[in-house]
Design a protein around this motif. Structure first.
Motif, short mmCIF file in Angstrom:
data_model
loop_
_atom_site.label_atom_id
_atom_site.label_comp_id
_atom_site.label_asym_id
_atom_site.label_seq_id
_atom_site.Cartn_x
_atom_site.Cartn_y
_atom_site.Cartn_z
N LEU A 97 113.28 52.91 36.57
CA LEU A 97 113.95 52.02 35.63
C LEU A 97 112.99 51.01 35.02
N VAL A 98 111.95 50.68 35.74
CA VAL A 98 110.99 49.67 35.29
C VAL A 98 109.59 50.25 35.47
N THR A 99 108.94 50.58 34.36
CA THR A 99 107.61 51.16 34.44
C THR A 99 106.60 50.10 34.88
N THR A 100 105.41 50.56 35.21
CA THR A 100 104.35 49.64 35.61
C THR A 100 104.07 48.63 34.51
N ASP A 101 104.08 49.07 33.26
CA ASP A 101 103.83 48.17 32.14
C ASP A 101 104.95 47.15 31.96
N GLU A 102 106.17 47.52 32.35
CA GLU A 102 107.32 46.64 32.17
C GLU A 102 107.56 45.71 33.34
N ARG A 103 106.89 45.96 34.45
CA ARG A 103 107.22 45.24 35.67
C ARG A 103 107.03 43.73 35.52
N GLY A 104 105.93 43.30 34.90
CA GLY A 104 105.69 41.87 34.75
C GLY A 104 106.80 41.17 33.99
N GLU A 105 107.22 41.76 32.87
CA GLU A 105 108.29 41.17 32.07
C GLU A 105 109.61 41.16 32.84
N PHE A 106 109.88 42.25 33.55
CA PHE A 106 111.12 42.37 34.32
C PHE A 106 111.19 41.28 35.39
N LEU A 107 110.11 41.10 36.14
CA LEU A 107 110.12 40.10 37.19
C LEU A 107 110.13 38.68 36.63
N ASP A 108 109.54 38.50 35.45
CA ASP A 108 109.64 37.19 34.79
C ASP A 108 111.10 36.87 34.44
N GLU A 109 111.85 37.88 34.03
CA GLU A 109 113.28 37.68 33.72
C GLU A 109 114.03 37.24 34.98
N ALA A 110 113.71 37.88 36.11
CA ALA A 110 114.36 37.51 37.37
C ALA A 110 113.96 36.09 37.78
N ARG A 111 112.69 35.76 37.62
CA ARG A 111 112.24 34.41 37.97
C ARG A 111 112.90 33.36 37.08
N ALA A 112 113.13 33.69 35.81
CA ALA A 112 113.80 32.75 34.90
C ALA A 112 115.22 32.48 35.36
N LEU A 113 115.91 33.50 35.84
CA LEU A 113 117.27 33.31 36.34
C LEU A 113 117.27 32.45 37.61
N ILE A 114 116.29 32.67 38.46
CA ILE A 114 116.17 31.85 39.67
C ILE A 114 115.93 30.39 39.28
N SER A 115 115.08 30.16 38.30
CA SER A 115 114.82 28.79 37.84
C SER A 115 116.08 28.14 37.30
#
Length: 283
Positions: A97-115
């Protein structure tokens, strides 16, 4: 809550079928969807949004495993990567679902929700009784209720608060009742297991910085209990005959089972029969 649970361990024992908030909502929306999900257990295509929600829930669960003073924003966002690693360790196919190239952006989205979570609550100021708590109770008429509660808080004076995290947008008025259905389900379980009515049901919509709160009363929950009993009776009747009829609506456009649905020209698999047991750890 609307997230995908991690797969249960292979050693987990099967359990008898039960009614959960998600499956109850499925049957109300479309009995055929309930059958294909809960009886046939045909896998659905996971979504990136659902996976992001699972990562956020896992990070918040880990956060509340820390001492209160350590639950600061930087620590919370640092828990996202380990949460992701645990999920894909258990289910490597999620990487599709999340390629290696997309992983950084995906985890940034999760971190933004946590913030954004910190705009709604300060987790350093209280101690929850439990997180990701499995709850189960058998009603007097034999209906078995089962589910997972994101968080249960108990005040020093004994009041109980049920909390659910939502990583999507806050609902409009029509969908608000659906969200409260889930929370009333958990409130009823607490009433039947602890003998008290929760003081507050709280839904935290992280994407919108919104909190939806509701205060149930005992009579309301008793009426809701009768509703669940009637719903389970209808499910068992359909289970005995295999007559789970489709209920077409505009939600069909987002249903993974649409290609199988007779309402859209599909062909259903042979009905496997009502299960005596179901895998443990499922929602």
């Amino acid at each position: 809550m609307t997230t995908t649970a991690p797969p249960a361990p292979d050693s987990a024992p099967p359990r008898r079928p039960a009614l959960s908030p998600s499956r109850a909502a499925d049957f109300k929306l479309c009995p055929l969807k309930y059958r294909l999900r809960a009886v046939d257990r045909i896998p659905e295509v996971p979504t990136r949004a659902a996976l992001r929600g699972t990562v956020v829930h896992a990070a918040l669960e880990s956060l509340y495993g820390l001492p209160a003073a350590d639950r600061v924003p930087d620590t919370a966002t640092a828990l996202v990567d380990p949460a992701w690693d645990r999920l894909v360790g258990d289910a490597p196919e999620l990487c599709e679902l999340v390629t290696t190239d997309e992983r950084g952006e995906f985890l940034d989205e999760a971190r933004a929700l946590i913030s954004r979570y910190y705009r709604l609550e300060d987790p350093t100021r209280f101690e929850p009784e439990s997180c990701e708590q499995r709850v189960e109770v058998e009603l007097e008429d034999g209906v078995l209720l089962r589910g997972f509660v994101d968080r249960i808080d108990v005040a020093p004076t004994g009041e109980v608060r049920v909390v659910d995290y939502k990583t999507g947008r806050a609902p409009g008025e029509r969908r608000e009742s659906h969200a409260l259905f889930q929370m009333k389900f958990y409130a009823l379980v607490i009433l039947r297991t602890r003998g008290i009515v929760p003081t507050q049901l709280r839904l935290l919509y992280l994407a919108d910085d919104e909190i939806l709160t509701y205060q149930p009363d005992r009579d309301e929950l008793l009426r809701f209990e009768r509703t669940l009993s009637a719903l389970w009776k209808a499910i068992l009747e359909a289970g005995a005959t295999g007559d789970f009829r489709p209920s077409p609506s505009n939600m069909c456009n987002w249903c993974d089972y649409k290609p199988l649905c007779p309402a859209f020209g599909g062909t259903l698999p042979e009905y496997p029969g009502w299960p005596a047991t179901v895998p443990d750890g499922t929602r």
